[in-house]
Design an enzyme around this catalytic site. Structure first.
Site, mmCIF file in Angstrom:
data_model
loop_
_atom_site.group_PDB
_atom_site.id
_atom_site.type_symbol
_atom_site.label_atom_id
_atom_site.label_comp_id
_atom_site.label_asym_id
_atom_site.label_seq_id
_atom_site.Cartn_x
_atom_site.Cartn_y
_atom_site.Cartn_z
ATOM 1 C CB SER A 113 21.828 67.415 89.930
ATOM 2 O OG SER A 113 22.994 66.796 89.516
ATOM 3 C CG HIS A 131 26.495 69.503 91.643
ATOM 4 N ND1 HIS A 131 25.993 69.879 90.418
ATOM 5 C CD2 HIS A 131 25.852 68.346 91.968
ATOM 6 C CE1 HIS A 131 25.103 68.989 90.023
ATOM 7 N NE2 HIS A 131 24.987 68.057 90.941
HETATM 8 C C1 GTR Z 1 26.328 62.877 88.551
HETATM 9 C C2 GTR Z 1 25.990 62.900 87.089
HETATM 10 C C3 GTR Z 1 25.466 64.256 86.726
HETATM 11 C C4 GTR Z 1 24.407 64.741 87.687
HETATM 12 C C5 GTR Z 1 24.648 64.328 89.125
HETATM 13 C C6 GTR Z 1 23.461 64.410 90.066
HETATM 14 O O1 GTR Z 1 26.949 61.730 88.962
HETATM 15 O O2 GTR Z 1 27.168 62.604 86.384
HETATM 16 O O3 GTR Z 1 24.990 64.243 85.395
HETATM 17 O O4 GTR Z 1 23.159 64.343 87.286
HETATM 18 O O5 GTR Z 1 25.113 63.038 89.227
HETATM 19 O O6 GTR Z 1 22.325 64.216 89.687
HETATM 20 O O7 GTR Z 1 23.709 64.613 91.241
#
Ligand code: GTR
Length: 432
Positions: free
Chosen positions: A271, A412
């Protein structure tokens, strides 16, 4: 006064950071047919208009240009080593029978003696026991600290600032005993170690707390002559640059540790930390494999595709991650002289791996794949095949030669499935 603002404006006025990004997830575009046509910047056209047609010209001419473009427009420049001076390593603990005797665990405190305002970083290194030679090593930052990566109860609890998170038992921005192991599913240590690999990790908040003002208490302020009064200029580094710097300092240490084969380091992140691993790999060729797990917008995903998170959303929610310039491309991506296929190309000829998840549409899985696909012209110069398929593959069907790619079932996250692919890929490329 706020009461009189239209509801949508109120929302964007009141929310920043994670909350703002989360609110945007519902209204973002997830319809392929609504993506406006775009043209990617040319990888092999140099600033002077000449065409790059050899590996040598890429390395000596175009690659430095592309790297400089990412510094100026996206992540900012990492200060020159002379700015930070000597790097000090102190091995603070060695436990030879960690993980029930399967591994040796070390803690290493890395600091900058010339910049005591920075508190330094705590690296946790696991190396497999019973290997005949030094181990290749995965190097990656964690979201929750060493005590969150490991389930071993004698790992010191991080005392640093952490993002609020009830589920992870963060109380008053600090980890608690109940926070132990909360990231361990993302770091299957026994699986990695049993295949002969080492793991080195650090808490990204050791370098800089992850919020808009976090830099004041981190490395960036400590290295800046103006300290907390610094006015960041276009082209100066953001938090991703600072976190990536931390990864390179771990590589510095690993070069001194005879239990690790520092010629075979794979940098990995998930991420926002996947954005970080891509940028670390772009700048530091000691990372022989570069892995992006669900890095999405600002990472592997093409910024010109308006799908899921956008430049406008990310630079509003997390302005501190990038150099200031990057926000100027919100809604004007076509003006940015780079797109993320060029970030993948900066890894070449080293192998890179891009992983997506099907329920992670926010990160634009197809845009992540296309970055890999469009990095191919640079891998071609080295006679290497990248993703080696013309279209994004189906779910749970890993592809790729020098650029690995998969989109897995699920959300995710970093799962055992992801690690199984990384371990296979690293084993193949590191020749074990
Ligand atoms: C979210 C962000 C993403 C990603 C994520 C993370 O809120 O929009 O770009 O980086 O966080 O790091 O868990």
């Amino acid at each position: 006064m706020l009461r009189h603002l239209p509801a949508t404006l109120m929302l964007t006025t009141l929310l920043i950071g994670e909350d703002f990004a989360e609110a945007q997830q519902k209204t973002a575009n997830y319809d392929e047919s609504k993506i406006a046509p775009y043209t990617l910047p040319e990888l092999l056209k140099s600033a002077d208009g000449s065409t790059i047609s050899t590996a040598e010209a890429w390395i000596n001419k175009r690659r430095p240009e592309v790297l400089a473009l990412f510094q100026q427009h996206v992540y900012g420049r990492t200060p020159d080593p002379a700015t930070w001076g000597p790097v000090q390593f102190k091995v603070t603990q060695v436990k030879k029978d960690a993980l029930g005797g399967k591994a040796t665990r070390k803690f290493i405190h890395i600091s900058l003696p010339e910049h005591p305002a920075w508190q330094g970083m705590e690296v946790m290194l696991y190396t497999p026991n019973g290997r005949s030679g030094p181990a290749p090593c995965f190097v990656g930052p964690s979201f929750g600290g060493n005590h969150a990566v490991s389930t071993e109860s004698d790992v010191p609890l991080s005392t640093r600032w952490m993002r609020p998170n009830k589920e992870k038992h963060i109380v008053d921005n600090r980890a608690t005993e109940a926070s132990r192991g909360n990231e361990s599913s993302r770091w299957p240590l026994e699986m990695i170690l049993s295949q002969g690999f080492a793991v080195a990790t650090y808490y990204y908040g050791d370098v800089e707390p992850d919020h808009a003002e976090g830099w004041k208490d981190g490395l960036r302020a400590a290295l800046s002559p103006q300290g907390a009064a610094t006015q960041w200029q276009n082209g100066q580094w953001g938090a991703i640059g600072a976190w990536a710097w931390g990864l390179s300092r771990i590589a510095d240490y690993l070069e001194t540790d005879s239990d690790v084969d520092a010629k075979h380091l794979a940098v990995i992140g998930h991420s926002r930390l996947g954005k970080t691993s891509l940028w670390a790999g772009a700048q530091d060729s000691r990372f022989g494999i570069v892995i992006s797990n669900n890095s999405g917008e600002g990472g592997a995903a093409l910024m010109r595709r308006n799908f899921g998170e956008t430049t406008a959303i990310i630079t509003k929610a997390f302005p501190h991650w990038f150099t200031r310039t990057y926000a100027s491309y919100a809604g004007n991506e076509a003006a940015c002289p780079v797109d993320k296929h060029m970030l993948i190309a900066l890894a070449a000829p080293r192998p890179a791996y891009i992983a997506s998840a099907v329920e992670d549409q926010w990160a634009d899985p197809k845009g992540e794949f296309l970055s890999g696909l469009h990095a191919q012209p640079v891998y071609d110069l080295f006679g290497k095949k990248g993703v080696a398929v013309p279209e994004q593959p189906g779910i749970d069907q890993p592809v790729g030669d020098f650029i690995g790619y998969h989109i897995r079932t699920g959300k995710h996250d970093v799962t055992d499935y992801d690690w199984q692919q990384y371990l296979k890929f690293a084993t193949r490329h590191f020749g074990r």
